[in-house]
Design a protein around this motif. Structure first.
Motif, PDB file in Angstrom:
ATOM      1  N   PRO A 189      11.635 -51.169  28.253  1.00  0.00           N
ATOM      2  CA  PRO A 189      10.610 -51.582  28.206  1.00  0.00           C
ATOM      3  C   PRO A 189      10.813 -53.130  29.545  1.00  0.00           C
ATOM      4  O   PRO A 189      10.384 -52.790  30.575  1.00  0.00           O
ATOM      5  CB  PRO A 189      10.649 -52.834  27.231  1.00  0.00           C
TER       6      PRO A 189
ATOM      7  N   GLY B 117       1.468 -45.961  22.042  1.00  0.00           N
ATOM      8  CA  GLY B 117       1.841 -46.965  21.016  1.00  0.00           C
ATOM      9  C   GLY B 117       1.921 -45.845  19.879  1.00  0.00           C
ATOM     10  O   GLY B 117       1.507 -46.733  18.969  1.00  0.00           O
ATOM     11  N   LYS B 118       2.219 -44.647  20.273  1.00  0.00           N
ATOM     12  CA  LYS B 118       2.001 -43.552  19.015  1.00  0.00           C
ATOM     13  C   LYS B 118       3.281 -44.178  17.913  1.00  0.00           C
ATOM     14  O   LYS B 118       2.934 -43.788  16.886  1.00  0.00           O
ATOM     15  CB  LYS B 118       2.443 -42.536  20.147  1.00  0.00           C
ATOM     16  N   THR B 119       4.424 -44.464  18.195  1.00  0.00           N
ATOM     17  CA  THR B 119       5.745 -45.010  17.212  1.00  0.00           C
ATOM     18  C   THR B 119       5.099 -45.581  15.755  1.00  0.00           C
ATOM     19  O   THR B 119       5.740 -45.365  15.198  1.00  0.00           O
ATOM     20  CB  THR B 119       6.659 -44.831  18.104  1.00  0.00           C
TER      21      THR B 119
ATOM     22  N   THR C 239      -3.571 -52.207  18.551  1.00  0.00           N
ATOM     23  CA  THR C 239      -4.889 -52.265  19.464  1.00  0.00           C
ATOM     24  C   THR C 239      -5.584 -52.129  18.827  1.00  0.00           C
ATOM     25  O   THR C 239      -5.346 -51.037  17.820  1.00  0.00           O
ATOM     26  CB  THR C 239      -4.728 -51.087  21.170  1.00  0.00           C
TER      27      THR C 239
ATOM     28  N   VAL D  58       1.350 -41.928  27.309  1.00  0.00           N
ATOM     29  CA  VAL D  58       2.931 -42.312  27.045  1.00  0.00           C
ATOM     30  C   VAL D  58       3.005 -44.103  27.388  1.00  0.00           C
ATOM     31  O   VAL D  58       1.656 -44.514  28.356  1.00  0.00           O
ATOM     32  CB  VAL D  58       3.740 -41.532  28.871  1.00  0.00           C
TER      33      VAL D  58
ATOM     34  N   ARG E 189       6.505 -50.655  31.033  1.00  0.00           N
ATOM     35  CA  ARG E 189       6.233 -50.237  29.385  1.00  0.00           C
ATOM     36  C   ARG E 189       6.929 -52.170  28.648  1.00  0.00           C
ATOM     37  O   ARG E 189       6.660 -52.812  27.746  1.00  0.00           O
ATOM     38  CB  ARG E 189       7.753 -49.863  28.531  1.00  0.00           C
TER      39      ARG E 189
ATOM     40  N   PHE F  72       3.324 -57.585  17.153  1.00  0.00           N
ATOM     41  CA  PHE F  72       1.817 -56.952  17.560  1.00  0.00           C
ATOM     42  C   PHE F  72       1.163 -56.813  17.037  1.00  0.00           C
ATOM     43  O   PHE F  72       0.704 -55.930  16.174  1.00  0.00           O
ATOM     44  CB  PHE F  72       2.553 -55.961  19.345  1.00  0.00           C
TER      45      PHE F  72
HETATM   46  P1  ADP Z   1       4.456 -43.497  23.024  1.00  0.00           P
HETATM   47  O1  ADP Z   1       2.801 -43.228  23.021  1.00  0.00           O
HETATM   48  O2  ADP Z   1       4.769 -43.858  24.220  1.00  0.00           O
HETATM   49  O3  ADP Z   1       5.130 -43.189  22.159  1.00  0.00           O
HETATM   50  P2  ADP Z   1       5.537 -46.397  22.181  1.00  0.00           P
HETATM   51  O4  ADP Z   1       5.356 -45.835  20.696  1.00  0.00           O
HETATM   52  O5  ADP Z   1       7.775 -45.759  22.784  1.00  0.00           O
HETATM   53  O6  ADP Z   1       4.331 -44.960  23.232  1.00  0.00           O
HETATM   54  O7  ADP Z   1       5.237 -47.647  22.401  1.00  0.00           O
HETATM   55  C1  ADP Z   1       5.228 -47.578  23.794  1.00  0.00           C
HETATM   56  C2  ADP Z   1       5.378 -49.806  23.768  1.00  0.00           C
HETATM   57  O8  ADP Z   1       5.046 -50.429  23.976  1.00  0.00           O
HETATM   58  C3  ADP Z   1       7.030 -50.019  23.214  1.00  0.00           C
HETATM   59  O9  ADP Z   1       7.818 -50.898  23.243  1.00  0.00           O
HETATM   60  C4  ADP Z   1       6.292 -50.558  22.191  1.00  0.00           C
HETATM   61  O10 ADP Z   1       6.323 -50.911  21.287  1.00  0.00           O
HETATM   62  C5  ADP Z   1       5.000 -51.151  22.238  1.00  0.00           C
HETATM   63  N1  ADP Z   1       3.779 -51.288  21.831  1.00  0.00           N
HETATM   64  C6  ADP Z   1       3.034 -50.619  20.475  1.00  0.00           C
HETATM   65  N2  ADP Z   1       2.020 -51.039  20.089  1.00  0.00           N
HETATM   66  C7  ADP Z   1       1.634 -52.072  21.105  1.00  0.00           C
HETATM   67  C8  ADP Z   1       0.877 -52.518  20.678  1.00  0.00           C
HETATM   68  N3  ADP Z   1      -0.381 -52.390  20.093  1.00  0.00           N
HETATM   69  N4  ADP Z   1       0.736 -54.141  21.530  1.00  0.00           N
HETATM   70  C9  ADP Z   1       1.752 -54.448  22.635  1.00  0.00           C
HETATM   71  N5  ADP Z   1       2.889 -53.340  22.162  1.00  0.00           N
HETATM   72  C10 ADP Z   1       2.843 -52.496  21.703  1.00  0.00           C
END
Ligand code: ADP
Ligand code: MG
Length: 698
Positions: A556, A301-303, A270, A298, A583, A267
């Protein structure tokens, strides 16, 4: 000369071996010095006497003067309570005892004038004071006035006649025995620069304040000192790191990142993700070793950010590692990342405590040859046996307790230390960040991916199971999944497990057409993981769990988070748990289940959760709701030690000042080797030895 501050407290008048043992065990006080650093948690102004008719709902401790008009007993056996009706001519109030009724009835007389001291609380439509202090009213001159210190005491201490009053008495003995030996613990320059009271005066006035002004001055000095040494330690260590360690230069972006970006990015990023990646890229290219904290609520999208930074690492010819606090989370990261990197020829491996020996050996080998590009795992990956060919970046996910000592371990994994990125969802207020992560630079992801509907939080009383189950049912019918979380408190693990097991059976009965899975801390990692995967794959629609799922888990399709006995959770924990839902694109719900009877503070916590979805707001509220020195509180908020007197929320100005003074010193004398700084060296060594665990502070 004997140093009386080091004397064992058992030799103090009024203590003796039995009480000394209680003080050792309960409040960690061994020497006279330890006792002198056991500070009151509040002071009560005993110069003012209130009238009963003035009492309203929000009063702290107050004094009343009047007479007991009658005693009355209610209830039986363990539920027995003694009530004394008390009047001062302006109204009536009840004094209540739940224990020691006989003693009280024998000791105090109806009709005799007393000074009552306690905190009025409302009970039904009347005020009462539970377990008040009572002193006979003699005459105005002999009445204790001024500021009266109050010391925290435990149940066990009270049972051994060590209540606050007793501590105050012992404190007097301690102070007079040690007073000649109290030596200054700050250098002259710091005292004058901070305009600080000397130590002897400060200790005297913090325990026996002559007046409010002197008390404030004493507290200021002691808070300053406490924060100063923490900052000094952080800064000293940062200076050392900067002077000794060189960082790898990641100058370019190459095929790994580019092809991921073009072919696999699921995707659009942001704005915040883009900004952070840019910021961190720049930081990894300076030649200094990066130590950065990435905060993001939380679900922000840190991952993905971590993954892209790891790809940049590969582009520069290095390996990357990502470490998660639990096996569940590590496994989940592994699958997420493998999936995102499909077709890109990146070799990712998972290493945890339960990796089989054969695989482990293969992975160790692959790390040495450079065949393994990205290693994901639990703390198993910082073990000494794990060696890399060229480790360039380590990402640490969701970890508070990862201090200097652990990070230093990572430095040995390559000729130069790898860059380090610590990611956390717990929003850390500024003051806290300065203390816990004093040497880390901070980046904040302040934007959630688009299309997320804010989670609706609902407070529900546990008597209303029917309504609760109806809403769960509705979501299940729409194809969504549900978490049901039970508290886990260490001391009563057995009981909690029982709750969970009962809940599990109960839920299976209530939702026979759905599959329920179960995860708790006592399960083997492999079992845990299997159950978790069943939920991820939607083979189970309901997951019953303890807080092991608190961090990071990402499903999600789950849209309901039910938190049982929500009153037993702290605010930041509730917020973390809630973050497991919301999510996907669907409207999500968090249902906080509590009994009807709640303390005022708990009700406030629940209300904040219902009203706010903002992690920062919640974190601030959390720190404010908890008083200073709240052990559980500090642990939860991530400070790896207990502050004795300073409060990170209220004393942020003192913290800033202390940091400034510490900065100046380190600038001029980074190793603290000058004569005038000898006292600082000594004091740091002493504090590290007994009061604080510096290894856990960044
Ligand atoms: P956290 O910051 O809590 O670790 P995650 O990295 O697990 O969050 O991301 C949370 C969800 O958002 C995941 O399902 C991920 O695929 C989704 N995600 C991350 N970045 C984006 C984006 N730019 N647009 C849409 N969904 C996103
Ligand atoms: Mg995460």
């Amino acid at each position: 000369m004997v140093d009386y501050t080091q004397t064992d407290i058992k030799y103090l008048a009024g203590v003796g071996p039995k009480k000394a043992e209680i003080l050792n065990k309960e409040i960690n006080v061994y020497s006279v010095e330890d006792l002198l650093y056991y500070f009151p948690y509040k002071y009560i102004d005993r110069s003012r006497i209130y009238y009963i008719h003035e009492i309203d709902g929000n009063m702290p401790y107050i004094q009343l003067k009047g007479r007991i008009t009658a005693f009355e007993t209610f209830g039986e056996g363990r539920k027995r309570r003694l009530v004394a009706h008390f009047s001062d001519g302006t109204g009536f109030i009840d004094l209540v005892w739940f224990q020691g009724a006989k003693f009280i009835e024998d000791k105090y007389r109806v009709g005799f004038p007393y000074i009552i001291f306690g905190k009025p609380t409302i009970f039904g439509d009347k005020f009462n004071i539970a377990h008040p202090d009572i002193d006979p009213y003699i005459n105005e001159e002999e009445r204790p006035t001024g500021l009266m210190p109050y010391y925290n005491t435990t149940e066990k201490m009270k049972n051994h006649y060590l209540n606050s009053k007793a501590i105050q008495k012992i404190m007097m003995a301690a102070f007079s025995s040690a007073v000649r030996n109290i030596t200054e613990t700050l250098p002259e320059g710091v005292l004058s620069e901070g305009r600080l009271m000397d130590l002897k005066q400060a200790l005297r006035n913090v325990h026996f304040p002559e007046n409010t002004a002197l008390l404030r001055e004493a507290q200021f000095r002691l808070k300053f000192e406490e924060l100063f040494y923490i900052q000094l330690n952080i800064l000293r260590y940062t200076a050392e790191r900067k002077s000794k360690l060189k960082g790898f230069v990641f100058a370019k972006v190459g095929d790994y990142l580019n092809s991921f970006y073009e072919k696999n990015l699921p995707f659009p990023l942001t704005g915040a993700q883009k900004r952070i990646i840019k910021e961190i890229r720049a930081d990894m290219a300076t030649g200094e070793q990066m130590n950065r904290l990435l905060q993001g609520d939380v679900g922000s999208g840190k991952t993905l950010v971590a993954l892209m930074l790891m790809l940049i690492t590969l582009d520069n010819g290095f390996q990357a590692a990502m470490m998660a606090p639990t096996e569940i989370l590590a496994t989940q990261h592994y699958y997420t990342i493998v999936e995102m990197l499909e077709g890109l020829n990146v070799n990712v491996e998972l290493l945890t405590g339960s990796t089989r020996k054969k695989d482990r050996e293969r992975i160790h080998q692959g790390l040495l040859t450079g065949e393994v590009h990205i290693l994901i795992g639990t703390h198993a990956l910082i073990e000494d046996t794990v060696q890399f060919s060229n480790l360039g970046l380590v990402v640490i996910d969701e970890q508070h307790r990862f201090g200097v000592a652990q990070r230093a371990k990572l430095w040995t994994k390559n000729t130069n230390p790898p860059h380090i990125l610590v990611m956390t969802a717990t929003p850390i207020p500024r003051t806290l960040a300065m203390t816990v992560y004093g040497d880390l630079d901070v980046s904040v992801i302040d934007e959630l991916p688009p299309g997320r509907k804010p989670i609706q939080t609902i407070h529900q009383y546990d008597k209303k199971r029917g309504t609760l189950y109806a809403s769960i049912h509705k979501q299940l019918q729409e194809g969504r999944q549900v978490y049901i979380v039970y508290p886990l408190i260490e001391e009563s693990e057995k009981l909690d497990l029982k709750n969970l097991e009962e809940g599990f059976i109960h839920i299976q009965e209530a939702f026979p057409e759905y599959t329920v899975c179960k995860v708790h801390g006592k399960m083997k990692p492999k079992e845990k993981d299997e159950e978790m995967q069943r939920f991820v794959r939607n083979e189970a629609q309901i997951m019953v769990a303890t807080t092991v799922i608190e961090v990071g888990v990402n499903v999600p399709n789950a849209s309901v988070m039910v938190i049982e006995s929500a009153q037993r959770f702290g605010l930041s924990q509730l917020h973390q748990l809630r973050g497991r839902v919301g999510r996907g694109a669907d409207q999500s719900y968090c249902i906080l289940v509590t009994p009807y009877e709640l303390s005022a503070d708990t009700r406030k916590r629940i209300d904040i959760m219902v009203e706010s979805n903002d992690g920062f707001e919640i974190a601030e509220a959390d720190l404010k709701l908890r008083g200073p020195g709240d052990l559980e509180g500090t642990q939860q908020s991530g400070i790896p030690f207990n502050l004795r007197i300073a409060d990170l929320v209220r004393d942020s100005d003192i913290l800033k000042k202390a940091r400034e003074v510490a900065e100046k010193i380190i600038e001029k004398d980074p190793e603290l080797s000058k004569l005038e700084n000898k006292i600082l060296q000594q004091q740091l060594r002493r504090l590290g030895g007994n009061r604080y665990n510096w290894g856990l502070i960044s």
